[in-house]
Scaffold this motif. Structure first.
Motif, short mmCIF file in Angstrom:
data_model
loop_
_atom_site.label_atom_id
_atom_site.label_comp_id
_atom_site.label_asym_id
_atom_site.label_seq_id
_atom_site.Cartn_x
_atom_site.Cartn_y
_atom_site.Cartn_z
N MET A 1 -22.21 -2.84 43.21
CA MET A 1 -22.06 -3.60 41.98
C MET A 1 -20.60 -3.59 41.54
O MET A 1 -19.97 -2.54 41.45
N LYS A 3 -17.52 -3.61 39.16
CA LYS A 3 -17.29 -3.16 37.79
C LYS A 3 -16.08 -3.88 37.23
O LYS A 3 -15.19 -4.24 37.99
N ALA A 7 -13.19 -0.22 33.92
CA ALA A 7 -14.22 0.79 34.15
C ALA A 7 -14.09 1.44 35.52
O ALA A 7 -14.82 2.35 35.85
N LEU A 8 -13.14 0.98 36.35
CA LEU A 8 -12.95 1.59 37.67
C LEU A 8 -12.46 3.02 37.50
O LEU A 8 -11.63 3.30 36.64
N SER A 9 -12.94 3.89 38.37
CA SER A 9 -12.60 5.29 38.15
C SER A 9 -11.11 5.55 38.38
O SER A 9 -10.51 6.37 37.70
N GLN A 12 -9.47 4.70 35.13
CA GLN A 12 -9.76 5.71 34.11
C GLN A 12 -9.01 7.01 34.39
O GLN A 12 -8.46 7.63 33.49
N THR A 194 -19.36 15.44 40.56
CA THR A 194 -19.67 14.03 40.26
C THR A 194 -19.41 13.21 41.54
O THR A 194 -18.81 13.72 42.49
N PRO A 195 -19.81 11.96 41.53
CA PRO A 195 -19.53 11.13 42.72
C PRO A 195 -18.07 10.68 42.80
O PRO A 195 -17.73 9.89 43.68
N MET A 196 -17.21 11.18 41.91
CA MET A 196 -15.80 10.78 41.91
C MET A 196 -15.20 10.88 43.32
O MET A 196 -15.41 11.85 44.02
N GLN B 84 -24.73 10.62 42.86
CA GLN B 84 -24.98 9.51 41.92
C GLN B 84 -26.22 9.78 41.07
O GLN B 84 -26.40 9.17 40.03
N PHE B 108 -16.02 10.12 32.77
CA PHE B 108 -17.16 10.52 33.60
C PHE B 108 -18.01 9.30 33.96
O PHE B 108 -18.50 9.19 35.08
N ALA B 109 -18.18 8.38 33.01
CA ALA B 109 -18.99 7.18 33.28
C ALA B 109 -18.40 6.38 34.44
O ALA B 109 -19.12 5.78 35.23
N SER B 110 -17.06 6.41 34.56
CA SER B 110 -16.41 5.57 35.58
C SER B 110 -16.74 6.04 37.00
O SER B 110 -16.51 5.31 37.95
N PHE B 111 -17.27 7.26 37.15
CA PHE B 111 -17.56 7.76 38.49
C PHE B 111 -18.87 7.22 39.06
O PHE B 111 -19.14 7.36 40.25
N TYR B 112 -19.73 6.68 38.18
CA TYR B 112 -21.09 6.32 38.62
C TYR B 112 -21.25 4.83 38.82
O TYR B 112 -20.61 4.03 38.14
N HIS B 113 -22.15 4.46 39.74
CA HIS B 113 -22.42 3.03 39.99
C HIS B 113 -23.04 2.37 38.77
O HIS B 113 -22.68 1.26 38.41
N ALA B 114 -24.03 3.05 38.19
CA ALA B 114 -24.75 2.43 37.07
C ALA B 114 -24.84 3.42 35.91
O ALA B 114 -25.89 3.98 35.63
N PRO B 115 -23.70 3.66 35.25
CA PRO B 115 -23.71 4.64 34.16
C PRO B 115 -24.39 4.10 32.91
O PRO B 115 -24.62 2.90 32.79
#
Lengths: 349, 316
Positions: A1, A3, A7-9, A12, A194-196, B84, B108-115
């Motif tokens: 998806m 973004k 909102a891209l990590s 951020q 986290t998935p970072m 995820q 933290f929200a930016s790390f997830y596909h669907a936060p």
């Protein structure tokens, strides 16, 4: 998806780095104000230095009065007339460069240390003045022309060095402290859960440095140009490329320094170990050509040497990409190697 | 028709987990299964291996032996997929002090596909008024709620909480319990560690009591408390440091277990308090010992631990 960009990590992470730095007043001082104070101090100290005066001593006796008059007329010498033992003592403690004496037979006697440049210079100046006064002719006529050109003064030499040094210190200190503090506070461990993307985390340090790079460069070079009329002869594009690559390479070095240390003390020690040789060898304050030839290959491979040489080439000689390519190659190699190693060695807990 | 919990595949399945640090075996063959949608508690003293177990389940440490299957997958093969889908709060994380609550959650929200939306998560943890406050200015309870918000912002299927309320004041603890219960009501699975019995009893559907890296008992809080077969616990302290040999106490009618407590008191787990108390008073009078304190309470998980190990939970 897909973004939205904000909102891209990576965006951020980079924003967070910048905010943390801006909200730390001390970091701002050391990055921006301190180099200016240093440049101003050194600039003033070396700005209008009169020709150096050598101090020599004459042994007090019947001949010393006439010798003193001759030497003072010659120029470039300050003459002290002292008794024998005081004169020798001053020579030994470096307060005079040479002790001269004429014995009853008319022979001149010089005492000096031939390993001291001022000793050798004093010997020639003194001997020249005395021989001419005694009637020595100069068989070949001489014309002298003195040169004091913009671009060859000390401040011109120093401003690119200062810029390079500042790129190194902000890259290494800024990153090492931030990473080690985050590791200490278990924040790295939390992020690792986290998935970072771990590469993005490290890359955000490089990117955030770029935000401050422009400010740092404009402040230092602008100050040199405005306050001391330091020349900017090369193209702005090449200058931007050199500073950009230099800043990234030092950030990579900073990440490597911080990759395993768990205490701020440990990281400081390592940072000093990395920076100190470069302060000394890389020609920030004086030319690196002063070191023995055997060391030169090693010195020229240091990232600070390459950066400072490239900056000097660009600013002072107006060198283009082709002339600077070897320096840029060295800097790029440091960036790739340090970043790759840091990513591999990095300790997340 | 909704299938019964037993039929659903377990959210987390741990079998024969072993973790050694040098000569120390932190986890010694631990197994457990957590059903989807339940709150599962690991209860045990400090050093029992709870945190190590949790970190292996969270993919932060690797086991020397044994297997972890989380949501049906293994960390070795599906780490990105799993990260995820889980949220967690570590015991000692300190978030960056210079960032605001909003900025921290947005990161933290930016790390997830669907936060989840950051602005939806902030009210969940009751930090609306602190939205733009720096983390460094928050109280301990607020920081802990922010840590949980960081765990929730990725919209996790499984939430891991390591001692979520340790060091918090009673009001903050209740706020956190409400928060965890709300997450569970919305269908989330929770795995938490604690050494507070009241926390375990209030939050957990099932509990594993962990000691020396092993599960020594497992079940619902009610079943665990019932398993010790005691109806009451008598707790007394003698004046002037007097002592009574435990053999004499064990011989009293209705007494099942005798154990010391932290404050030099003694606990008797018993089946018939109306028989035990008069006998105890008689014994003490006969030996000339005076009581400084005497009380009885219904058995708790603490008493389960005492009856299993002979030690109190928090001194063990």
């Amino acid at each position: 998806m897909a973004k939205p960009f904000p909102a891209l990590s990576i965006v951020q992470l980079t924003l967070v780095r910048i905010k943390e730095f801006v909200r730390e007043p001390e970091a701002m001082f050391w990055s921006f104000v301190f180099p200016l104070l240093l440049a101003a101090g050194l600039g003033i100290a070396f700005r209008s230095r009169p020709p150096e005066q050598l101090r020599v001593a004459l042994v007090r006796d019947a001949a010393s009065d006439s010798l003193e008059r001759v030497l003072e007329r010659g120029g470039g010498l300050v003459v002290d007339v002292l008794d024998d033992s005081t004169a020798l003592m001053r020579l030994r403690t470096g307060q005079v460069a040479l002790v001269a004496d004429r014995d009853a037979g008319g022979t001149l006697r010089y005492e000096f240390d031939p390993e001291r440049p001022d000793g050798r210079a004093a010997r020639f100046l003194v001997n020249d003045a005395l021989q001419r006064a005694a009637g020595r002719p100069d068989p070949v006529p001489v014309v002298e022309r003195t040169v004091r050109e913009r671009g060859s003064r000390y401040i011109d030499f120093f401003i690119p060095g200062l810029l390079g040094m500042n790129l190194m210190s902000s890259g290494i200190w800024g990153i090492a402290f931030s990473v080690v503090t985050a590791r200490n506070r278990k924040l790295l461990k939390r992020l690792a859960a986290t998935p970072m993307s771990r590469a993005e985390y490290l890359a955000s340090y490089l990117l955030s440095r770029l935000g401050f790079l422009a400010a740092e460069v404009v402040v230092i070079v602008g100050f040199g140009a405005l306050a001391f009329n330091v020349p900017v002869r090369g193209s702005v594009g090449v200058f931007a490329l050199v500073t950009l690559l230099g800043a990234l390479a030092f950030s990579g070095l900073g990440l490597l320094v911080a990759s395993r240390a768990t205490t701020v003390e440990g990281a400081s020690g390592l940072a000093n170990l990395v920076m100190l040789p470069q302060w000394i060898f890389s020609g920030v304050f004086f030319s690196s050509k002063n070191f023995p030839d055997a060391l030169q290959p090693f010195i020229s491979l240091l990232p600070l040497t390459a950066t400072v040489d490239a900056l000097r080439g660009n600013l002072l000689q107006g060198s283009g990409l082709v002339e600077l390519a070897p320096h840029l190659g060295i800097i790029l190699a440091w960036l790739v190697v340090t970043f790759g190693l840091a990513l591999r060695l990095f300790r997340w807990r | 028709m909704i299938p019964a919990a037993d039929v659903l595949p377990p959210a987390l399945e741990v079998t024969g987990l072993v973790k050694r640090y040098g000569d120390v075996t932190a986890v010694a063959g631990l197994s457990l299964a957590v059903r989807a949608g339940e709150c599962f508690g690991l209860l045990g003293p400090n050093g029992a291996g709870k945190t190590t177990t949790l970190e292996i389940c969270e993919g932060l440490a690797t086991a020397d032996e044994g297997e972890v299957r989380l949501l049906g997958r293994a960390w070795r093969t599906d780490a990105g997929w799993l990260r995820q889908r889980i949220g967690l709060a570590l015991q000692e994380t300190q978030l960056a002090e210079k960032l605001t609550v909003y900025e921290t959650l947005r990161l933290f929200a930016s790390f997830y596909h669907a936060p989840r939306m950051v602005n939806d998560v902030i009210p969940l943890v009751g930090l609306e008024e602190k939205r733009d406050a720096r983390v460094g200015t928050l109280s301990g309870g607020q920081k802990q709620r922010l840590a949980i918000a960081c765990a929730l912002v990725g919209d996790p299927k499984v939430l891991f909480l390591d001692e979520p309320t340790t060091g918090l004041d009673p009001q903050s603890r209740r706020q956190l319990w409400d928060l965890i219960e709300a997450y569970k009501r919305a269908g989330g699975t929770v795995v938490l560690t604690t050494h507070y019995m009241d926390e375990a009893e209030r939050l957990c559907d099932r509990i594993a009591i962990v000691d020396h890296g092993r599960v020594i008992a497992e079940g619902t809080p009610r079943a665990l408390v019932g398993s010790i077969g005691a109806e009451h616990v008598i707790r007394f302290v003698l004046a002037d440091g007097a002592e009574v040999p435990s053999a004499l106490l064990e011989a009293l009618p209705g007494v099942r277990v005798v154990a010391g407590t932290r404050d030099d008191g003694t606990e008797l787990q018993c089946t018939a308090v109306h028989e035990t108390v008069p006998a105890l008073l008689g014994l003490l009078a006969q030996r000339g010992a005076r009581l400084a304190d005497l009380r009885t309470h219904a058995p708790t998980l603490e008493d389960v631990f005492v009856s299993l190990t002979g030690r109190a939970l928090r001194e063990a």
